[in-house]
Design a protein around this motif. Sequence first.
Motif, PDB file in Angstrom:
ATOM      1  N   GLY A 113       6.306   1.310  11.884  1.00 49.14           N
ATOM      2  CA  GLY A 113       5.350   0.271  11.515  1.00 49.14           C
ATOM      3  C   GLY A 113       5.184   0.148  10.011  1.00 49.14           C
ATOM      4  O   GLY A 113       6.142   0.283   9.255  1.00 49.14           O
ATOM      5  N   ALA A 114       3.953  -0.085   9.590  1.00 49.56           N
ATOM      6  CA  ALA A 114       3.666  -0.386   8.181  1.00 49.56           C
ATOM      7  C   ALA A 114       3.720   0.873   7.315  1.00 49.56           C
ATOM      8  O   ALA A 114       2.720   1.301   6.727  1.00 49.56           O
ATOM      9  N   THR A 115       4.893   1.450   7.215  1.00 49.12           N
ATOM     10  CA  THR A 115       5.071   2.733   6.535  1.00 49.12           C
ATOM     11  C   THR A 115       4.637   2.685   5.075  1.00 49.12           C
ATOM     12  O   THR A 115       3.861   3.525   4.611  1.00 49.12           O
ATOM     13  N   GLY A 116       5.150   1.719   4.331  1.00 48.82           N
ATOM     14  CA  GLY A 116       4.854   1.646   2.905  1.00 48.82           C
ATOM     15  C   GLY A 116       3.393   1.399   2.618  1.00 48.82           C
ATOM     16  O   GLY A 116       2.785   2.079   1.777  1.00 48.82           O
ATOM     17  N   LEU A 117       2.793   0.420   3.311  1.00 45.83           N
ATOM     18  CA  LEU A 117       1.383   0.108   3.078  1.00 45.83           C
ATOM     19  C   LEU A 117       0.476   1.258   3.498  1.00 45.83           C
ATOM     20  O   LEU A 117      -0.517   1.547   2.836  1.00 45.83           O
ATOM     21  N   PHE A 118       0.819   1.898   4.613  1.00 45.95           N
ATOM     22  CA  PHE A 118      -0.020   3.005   5.071  1.00 45.95           C
ATOM     23  C   PHE A 118      -0.046   4.117   4.030  1.00 45.95           C
ATOM     24  O   PHE A 118      -1.108   4.654   3.701  1.00 45.95           O
ATOM     25  N   GLU A 119       1.133   4.454   3.498  1.00 45.72           N
ATOM     26  CA  GLU A 119       1.183   5.496   2.478  1.00 45.72           C
ATOM     27  C   GLU A 119       0.449   5.062   1.213  1.00 45.72           C
ATOM     28  O   GLU A 119      -0.235   5.867   0.566  1.00 45.72           O
ATOM     29  N   GLN A 120       0.574   3.791   0.867  1.00 41.59           N
ATOM     30  CA  GLN A 120      -0.115   3.267  -0.324  1.00 41.59           C
ATOM     31  C   GLN A 120      -1.631   3.365  -0.158  1.00 41.59           C
ATOM     32  O   GLN A 120      -2.340   3.841  -1.066  1.00 41.59           O
ATOM     33  N   HIS A 121      -2.134   2.929   0.992  1.00 40.85           N
ATOM     34  CA  HIS A 121      -3.585   2.983   1.220  1.00 40.85           C
ATOM     35  C   HIS A 121      -4.080   4.432   1.317  1.00 40.85           C
ATOM     36  O   HIS A 121      -5.180   4.749   0.841  1.00 40.85           O
ATOM     37  N   PHE A 122      -3.287   5.303   1.913  1.00 40.70           N
ATOM     38  CA  PHE A 122      -3.712   6.697   2.019  1.00 40.70           C
ATOM     39  C   PHE A 122      -3.769   7.360   0.646  1.00 40.70           C
ATOM     40  O   PHE A 122      -4.688   8.139   0.351  1.00 40.70           O
ATOM     41  N   ASN A 123      -2.797   7.042  -0.203  1.00 40.97           N
ATOM     42  CA  ASN A 123      -2.831   7.573  -1.571  1.00 40.97           C
ATOM     43  C   ASN A 123      -4.067   7.081  -2.316  1.00 40.97           C
ATOM     44  O   ASN A 123      -4.723   7.835  -3.040  1.00 40.97           O
ATOM     45  N   GLY A 124      -4.410   5.792  -2.108  1.00 41.52           N
ATOM     46  CA  GLY A 124      -5.614   5.255  -2.724  1.00 41.52           C
ATOM     47  C   GLY A 124      -6.865   5.946  -2.214  1.00 41.52           C
ATOM     48  O   GLY A 124      -7.801   6.212  -2.978  1.00 41.52           O
ATOM     49  N   TYR A 125      -6.873   6.235  -0.934  1.00 39.29           N
ATOM     50  CA  TYR A 125      -8.009   6.936  -0.320  1.00 39.29           C
ATOM     51  C   TYR A 125      -8.174   8.333  -0.925  1.00 39.29           C
ATOM     52  O   TYR A 125      -9.290   8.769  -1.244  1.00 39.29           O
ATOM     53  N   GLN A 126      -7.055   9.040  -1.106  1.00 35.51           N
ATOM     54  CA  GLN A 126      -7.119  10.389  -1.663  1.00 35.51           C
ATOM     55  C   GLN A 126      -7.608  10.390  -3.108  1.00 35.51           C
ATOM     56  O   GLN A 126      -8.311  11.308  -3.537  1.00 35.51           O
ATOM     57  N   SER A 128      -9.534   8.076  -4.516  1.00 38.94           N
ATOM     58  CA  SER A 128     -10.862   7.489  -4.683  1.00 38.94           C
ATOM     59  C   SER A 128     -11.945   8.548  -4.507  1.00 38.94           C
ATOM     60  O   SER A 128     -11.962   9.254  -3.489  1.00 38.94           O
ATOM     61  N   PRO A 129     -12.880   8.684  -5.462  1.00 40.89           N
ATOM     62  CA  PRO A 129     -13.950   9.689  -5.347  1.00 40.89           C
ATOM     63  C   PRO A 129     -14.802   9.486  -4.104  1.00 40.89           C
ATOM     64  O   PRO A 129     -15.302  10.450  -3.524  1.00 40.89           O
ATOM     65  N   GLU A 130     -14.962   8.244  -3.684  1.00 33.82           N
ATOM     66  CA  GLU A 130     -15.820   7.962  -2.536  1.00 33.82           C
ATOM     67  C   GLU A 130     -15.029   7.631  -1.270  1.00 33.82           C
ATOM     68  O   GLU A 130     -15.607   7.253  -0.256  1.00 33.82           O
ATOM     69  N   GLY A 131     -13.720   7.764  -1.341  1.00 35.90           N
ATOM     70  CA  GLY A 131     -12.901   7.488  -0.171  1.00 35.90           C
ATOM     71  C   GLY A 131     -12.903   6.021   0.232  1.00 35.90           C
ATOM     72  O   GLY A 131     -12.801   5.703   1.419  1.00 35.90           O
ATOM     73  N   THR A 132     -13.050   5.142  -0.730  1.00 34.25           N
ATOM     74  CA  THR A 132     -13.094   3.717  -0.416  1.00 34.25           C
ATOM     75  C   THR A 132     -11.688   3.161  -0.243  1.00 34.25           C
ATOM     76  O   THR A 132     -10.709   3.666  -0.801  1.00 34.25           O
ATOM     77  N   LEU A 133     -11.597   2.080   0.536  1.00 28.07           N
ATOM     78  CA  LEU A 133     -10.321   1.432   0.813  1.00 28.07           C
ATOM     79  C   LEU A 133     -10.463  -0.071   0.691  1.00 28.07           C
ATOM     80  O   LEU A 133     -11.554  -0.623   0.795  1.00 28.07           O
TER      81      LEU A 133
END
Length: 403
Positions: A113-126, A128-133
């Motif tokens: 599935g959405a491999t690239g976007l999922f990894e991108q959003h997960f990296n952003g989550y990690q 982010s100090p507040e875990g925002t997405l």
Amino acid sequence: MEAENSHIIIRGTGLISPLGYDAASVAAAYSAGIPAFSTVMHHGQAVPIAALPATAEAELQRLIQSDQNYRQLDRSVLLAIYAARQAAAEAGWLQEGTATADDLGVNIGSSRGATGLFEQHFNGYQQSPEGTLSSSASPTTTLGNLSSWVAHAVNAGGAQISHSITCSTALMAVANGVAWLKAGMAQRFLAGGTEAPLTPFTLSQMKAVGIYSKLADQPYHCQPYAVEKQNTFVLGEGAAVFALEQVPQGHIKTGDLVVEAVGVGFEKIQSKTGISAEGINFQKSMRHALAQLPEHNRQVDLIITHTPGTRAGDRAELAAIKAVFKEKSPAITTNKWLIGHTLGASGALSLQYALHALQHQQFTAIPFPTLLPSSSAPCFTRIMVNAAGFGGNAASIVVYCNR
């Protein structure tokens, strides 16, 4: 069972792969027989991959620029849209500005599935100090994203199905499309698979299984059926989609590409990949497909195998073919030494290779020593395509060109 009074025809084919961006460019690449691999640095190590060539990448970027909504989508979805629009156009189904076609169904599958976007959003989550997405994180990474966006792109209003059955996903999508058509639940169907797995995490996953090729400095990075005792799996990206339609017996024409049989098989998981040494899943799927052919003529001229370049998997499929066909094995080949393993899209790209072989009456000879038995087929009337995936599943599809 005997032939039915209707046929499932492939009206159009769309594809984008490491070999090219349409049937003509891919056919030229097959004729050239040059593997489509490059290398990237992954954790300090050079590893081979099969990415889109510059010409295909330019076509994909042109698609992205055609609609501002496409810029938020995962690469796997974009590849699917590209291939589906090509297939629909070839079939004569791509009618811009018309009412939604409620008789046209869509089934696009993907292993990851959405491999690239999922990894991108997960990296952003990690980070982010507040875990925002981003608010688009969930809508653009769901598996259903594949078929829904394809349906929008081709104006389809029928069933919109996305699924993952690991690496047999694309052939299972075609099988599902065939079933819907034969059941009268749709008049037309777009079915296929897509994968964009060339990301750091996915590369690490494949390395962890212990199957990734260490032949980055060799001419042939992926070597299915190789005599050498090593794994040579290489990841690739791409998509292929087929426009399927059911026609009455009397309406089949010379040159029509026909899906004659669809077989599936499963076995109990005996290893981390789910494939036994005997290839029981392959045996079941091939026998299931062969049983649907006319009793007086069940000859297959060529098998395009799954063979991802793993010692255990490749040998299991060979064992299964020998068990099913005995001493009358068809000719055997694969395209993975050219394009690597595209996971959920691999069966669709193999099916397109089968159509290429039927239309051109040739396939590209494997240039390195293999375990394949010596065999030849002066002409191809009927071709079988195999795919299998983690979990012990397999699928086999038989196609022919009406002469």
